[in-house]
Design a protein around this motif. Sequence first.
Motif, short mmCIF file in Angstrom:
data_model
loop_
_atom_site.label_atom_id
_atom_site.label_comp_id
_atom_site.label_asym_id
_atom_site.label_seq_id
_atom_site.Cartn_x
_atom_site.Cartn_y
_atom_site.Cartn_z
N PRO A 146 -19.54 -0.34 -8.36
CA PRO A 146 -20.85 0.22 -8.06
C PRO A 146 -20.71 1.63 -7.47
N PRO A 147 -21.82 2.36 -7.34
CA PRO A 147 -21.75 3.70 -6.74
C PRO A 147 -21.15 3.72 -5.34
N SER A 148 -21.22 2.58 -4.65
CA SER A 148 -20.64 2.49 -3.30
C SER A 148 -19.13 2.39 -3.31
N GLY A 149 -18.53 2.30 -4.49
CA GLY A 149 -17.08 2.39 -4.60
C GLY A 149 -16.33 1.08 -4.55
N PHE A 150 -15.02 1.19 -4.40
CA PHE A 150 -14.11 0.03 -4.33
C PHE A 150 -14.56 -0.86 -3.18
N GLU A 182 0.18 3.17 -5.60
CA GLU A 182 -0.36 3.36 -6.95
C GLU A 182 0.56 4.12 -7.90
N PRO A 183 1.27 5.18 -7.46
CA PRO A 183 2.14 5.89 -8.40
C PRO A 183 3.25 5.02 -9.01
N ARG A 184 3.57 3.90 -8.37
CA ARG A 184 4.59 3.00 -8.92
C ARG A 184 4.12 2.33 -10.21
N VAL A 185 2.79 2.28 -10.41
CA VAL A 185 2.25 1.65 -11.61
C VAL A 185 1.41 2.64 -12.41
N GLY A 186 1.69 3.93 -12.23
CA GLY A 186 1.03 4.95 -13.02
C GLY A 186 -0.40 5.25 -12.63
N LEU A 187 -0.76 4.94 -11.39
CA LEU A 187 -2.12 5.17 -10.91
C LEU A 187 -2.08 6.11 -9.70
N ALA A 188 -3.22 6.35 -9.09
CA ALA A 188 -3.31 7.16 -7.88
C ALA A 188 -4.38 6.56 -6.99
N ALA A 189 -4.26 6.75 -5.68
CA ALA A 189 -5.18 6.16 -4.71
C ALA A 189 -6.46 6.99 -4.62
N LEU A 190 -7.26 6.91 -5.67
CA LEU A 190 -8.44 7.76 -5.81
C LEU A 190 -9.72 7.12 -5.28
N ALA A 191 -9.60 6.01 -4.56
CA ALA A 191 -10.77 5.39 -3.93
C ALA A 191 -10.86 5.78 -2.46
N GLY A 192 -10.36 6.97 -2.14
CA GLY A 192 -10.49 7.48 -0.78
C GLY A 192 -9.20 7.60 -0.01
#
Length: 266
Positions: free
Chosen positions: A86-90, A137-147
């Motif tokens: 939702p717009p309120s995020g993770f 997250e970088p260990r699985v090809g992602l980034a901590a982009l939820a704040g």
Amino acid sequence: MKWEIAMAYEFVQVEREGPVTTVILNRPEVMNALHSPAHFELDEVFNAFAADPAQWVAIVTGAGERAFSAGNDLKHQASGGRMGSPPSGFAGLTSRFDLAKPLIAAVNGVAMGGGFEIALACDIIVASEAAVFALPEPRVGLAALAGGLHRLPRAIGTKRAMGMILTGRRVSAAEGRELGFVNEVVAPGELMAAARRWAQQICELSPMSVRASKQAVYQGLDEPSLETALKGQSKYPAVAALYSSEDFVEGPKAFAEKRPPQWKGR
């Protein structure tokens, strides 16, 4: 007063005692990792908490003994399950910037990735000695982009945060307190009692004052200077609400009459 089940959800349990709401992430079989349906449930939970004048403080914790939350449910994502939030995020929380009511994270175990981001979105973090924090997250090809990439540097400083972010390393509760993002570390069996103690201390104060203080801190940090923060704070909604509230009259009156104040939260 007794803790009561407030409403039934599939992936979340909500309990209330007086003005305190406890939100329990309830997917222990996957270490409370969250998927899209859980995000939307949590959005409903925090919408209800924000709108309820009788609820002043919320505690967020995880079901079971292993995890607060392992973050994003990667197996659900990999299997092609429904994605989105939702717009309120993770967790219905990480992009919720208008919630003036205080939140306490009671971290009972693993707080990884999005789980750590949920905790960082809270105002106070109380951690079990068994708690572990990381942004892996970088260990699985992602980034901590939820704040996480933004809240952690603001909480502990850029260099310390980069030391965690660029390595994905795990940090114990004790080190989290040393770094400055954990407020208190307690034995596992004392976690919820400690979180409720913090909540009770907050509830002894005017809810209107608490909300005004929280909003002034966070919005003031985003102002370009201390001067503009001071000049602009009277325009913040929670500060304006404080000035026009019954509590604003009750506090000084109770002090003058040498009695405990009777807060209304309005």
